[in-house]
Write an enzyme that holds these catalytic residues in place. Structure first.
Site, mmCIF file in Angstrom:
data_model
loop_
_atom_site.group_PDB
_atom_site.id
_atom_site.type_symbol
_atom_site.label_atom_id
_atom_site.label_comp_id
_atom_site.label_asym_id
_atom_site.label_seq_id
_atom_site.Cartn_x
_atom_site.Cartn_y
_atom_site.Cartn_z
ATOM 1 N N GLU A 196 -14.986 -43.219 -24.095
ATOM 2 C CA GLU A 196 -14.318 -42.740 -25.312
ATOM 3 C C GLU A 196 -14.064 -41.232 -25.242
ATOM 4 O OE1 GLU A 196 -13.038 -45.033 -27.015
ATOM 5 O OE2 GLU A 196 -14.260 -46.696 -26.289
ATOM 6 N N GLU A 204 -5.650 -45.429 -21.373
ATOM 7 C CA GLU A 204 -6.784 -46.084 -20.718
ATOM 8 C C GLU A 204 -7.049 -45.456 -19.344
ATOM 9 O OE1 GLU A 204 -8.617 -48.014 -22.417
ATOM 10 O OE2 GLU A 204 -9.868 -49.108 -21.001
ATOM 11 N N HIS A 216 -10.713 -40.776 -23.709
ATOM 12 C CA HIS A 216 -9.620 -40.988 -24.666
ATOM 13 C C HIS A 216 -9.474 -39.756 -25.570
ATOM 14 C CE1 HIS A 216 -8.474 -45.136 -23.976
ATOM 15 N NE2 HIS A 216 -9.691 -45.600 -24.154
HETATM 16 MG MG MG Z 1 -10.347 -47.784 -23.950
#
Ligand code: MG
Length: 489
Positions: free
Chosen positions: A254, A283, A257
């Site tokens: 995360e 991603e 991201h």
């Molecule tokens: Mg992801």
């Protein structure tokens, strides 16, 4: 141009409000508040949809006079999205939202017992609506492409099929080799308290220099990243007492991201180019940090001291032993717990099924049988129930068809970006020393600073000079796992 930008920035505030409501729903909202919250989100979400297809926006887009490349992209990306969604009747949009919300709630109840019969009729309805939606959006070659385009602009199912088939052949070979080896002891097979896990995960985010003035770390059942507003990108993780790997790698994933969302230029914020290039590219950033950085030996050499300080019982293992244990390859049922080698097989199964569903070659009642058949064929396991099978992920029950392939594309983009990065820096030394700023700068310059100006196919070519290919991934896996297992993969 000025008016157009202001229009977008105003509209974005509704989207920001929805994000905050959603984040709260997944983290701190009292359990019984769910029904009303879903109504609020649907209300504001539909209003946002209407603003984004309003005639006023159409006129602004048509009359805008861009003065430079960035403004040209704002208009072209803006038009692409405007005319796509403009074709969709708001009634259909709302019916899809309501049906998917209802189905997702049904699925949550039915999932623990793997009761597919409970979700079947609503899923049939949702797929029927989604097919209509795809037909309205329009496509080349096959209906599924219309949905794929929502997540990976410009990508075609045929191209994915080709790349995935190469990945599949390679993965099955690796699996066979690895399985002939004796299993090693798993140092992580032990209980580590949530408090200690929290302490380590918080340290980890500081080590990676996640900006806590622009984000938070909280807990949710399914970890996620939520870009809520300007300078506000929050992440979550989950703590599983008997496997600390789960929280560590969810947090790093995360973080990847969040770094992307936080590194998009502030002046792009709220505009059509103010997000990641695609779901696959998003991603690629999370998988890059999770797997390529976070599961490297160099990374473990950097964090080992702190890790055994927080969890002294792990001192009995060497850094190599811990590194091997975060890279074990094995056949498993659950996608989100799969290792980076077998992970793509889980995606290929989902891609084949949803493509057939949307194109009208598979009926809903046959999903469990098709799933189990493909799972046996690719992953090599008999699926004992739907909880471990076709009901494990929320995507289909939430109406997200065309999303799954982007996970595997992310792995492939990440490996291709890594290959390029290694030409410019000594990757292992940089990671070992925790000099992440050098890596971040590369990602910022090549990827994050471009926002959504380019389609993924253009962007990967701009970064690496090559179109998307499975080869860098194959090379990366071969090199790494030959070291992990001490034999040529
Ligand atoms: Mg992801």
């Amino acid at each position: 141009m000025k008016e157009l930008k202001e229009y977008y920035k105003r509209a974005d505030k509704y989207s920001s409000a929805v994000s905050l409501l959603y984040w709260d729903m997944q983290t701190y909202m009292p359990k019984d508040a769910g029904h009303y919250r879903a109504e609020v989100i649907s209300e504001i979400g539909t209003y946002f949809f209407k603003i984004m297809v309003d005639d006023i926006l159409g006129r602004l887009l048509e009359t805008a006079q861009p003065q430079n490349e960035i403004e040209e992209k704002i208009v072209s990306v803006g038009k692409r999205e405007y005319y796509k969604y403009k074709k969709v009747p708001p009634d259909l949009f709302q019916e899809i939202m309501i049906t998917s919300t209802m189905l997702e709630q049904k699925w949550e109840v039915a999932k623990p017992n793997g009761d597919f019969g409970e979700v079947m009729s609503l899923l049939e309805k949702l797929i029927e609506l989604t097919r209509r939606y795809a037909d309205i959006l329009g496509y080349e070659d096959e209906r599924y492409n219309a949905l794929l385009d929502l997540y990976e602009p410009g990508m075609k199912a045929k191209e994915i099929e080709q790349i995935f088939s190469n990945v599949k052949i390679f993965t099955l070979k690796v699996l066979e080799k690895v399985e002939s080896l004796p299993k090693f002891e798993d140092p992580f097979d032990r209980e580590i308290s949530v408090d200690k896990q929290k302490e380590f995960n918080n340290w980890l985010l500081h080590y990676l220099k996640y900006d806590f003035n622009k984000g938070r770390l909280d807990v949710s059942t399914h970890p996620f990243t939520n870009p809520i507003g300007l300078n506000d990108v929050r992440i979550t993780t989950r703590y599983i007492v008997n496997d600390i790997r789960n929280s560590i790698y969810s947090t790093i994933h995360e973080f990847g991201h969040a770094l992307y969302a936080l590194s998009i230029p502030t002046e792009f914020y709220g505009l059509p180019i103010g997000s990641s290039a695609s779901y696959g590219f998003d991603e690629s950033q999370s998988r890059f940090w999770e797997n390529i950085v976070g599961r490297s030996l160099a990374f473990w050499e950097g964090i080992y001291g702190k890790f055994v300080e927080v969890i002294p019982e792990m001192k009995e293992y060497t850094v190599e032993e811990l590194w091997r244990a975060v890279n074990r390859v094995q056949r498993s049922y659950i996608r989100t717990e799969a290792d980076e080698v077998t992970y793509n097989l889980h995606i290929i199964i989902r891609f084949e099924i949803e493509r057939a569903l949307i194109n009208g070659e598979l009926s809903v009642k046959d999903i469990p049988d098709r799933w189990n058949e493909l799972f046996k064929k690719y992953v090599g396991l008999e699926v004992p129930n739907n909880t471990l099978g076709c009901m494990q992920d929320p995507h289909w029950y939430g109406g997200n068809f065309g999303y799954f392939p982007t996970y595997a594309l992310g792995n492939l983009y990440a490996a291709q970006i890594y290959e390029k990065l290694k030409e410019t820096i000594d990757f292992d030394n940089t990671v070992r020393n925790g000099d992440f700023e050098i890596i971040k700068e590369f990602l910022r310059e090549k990827i994050h600073s471009k926002g959504k100006m380019y389609e993924p196919a253009e962007l990967i070519k701009l970064i690496t000079g090559e179109p998307l290919s499975h080869e860098p991934f194959v090379k990366y896996i071969k090199e790494k796992y030959s070291k992990v297992y001490g034999l040529e993969i």
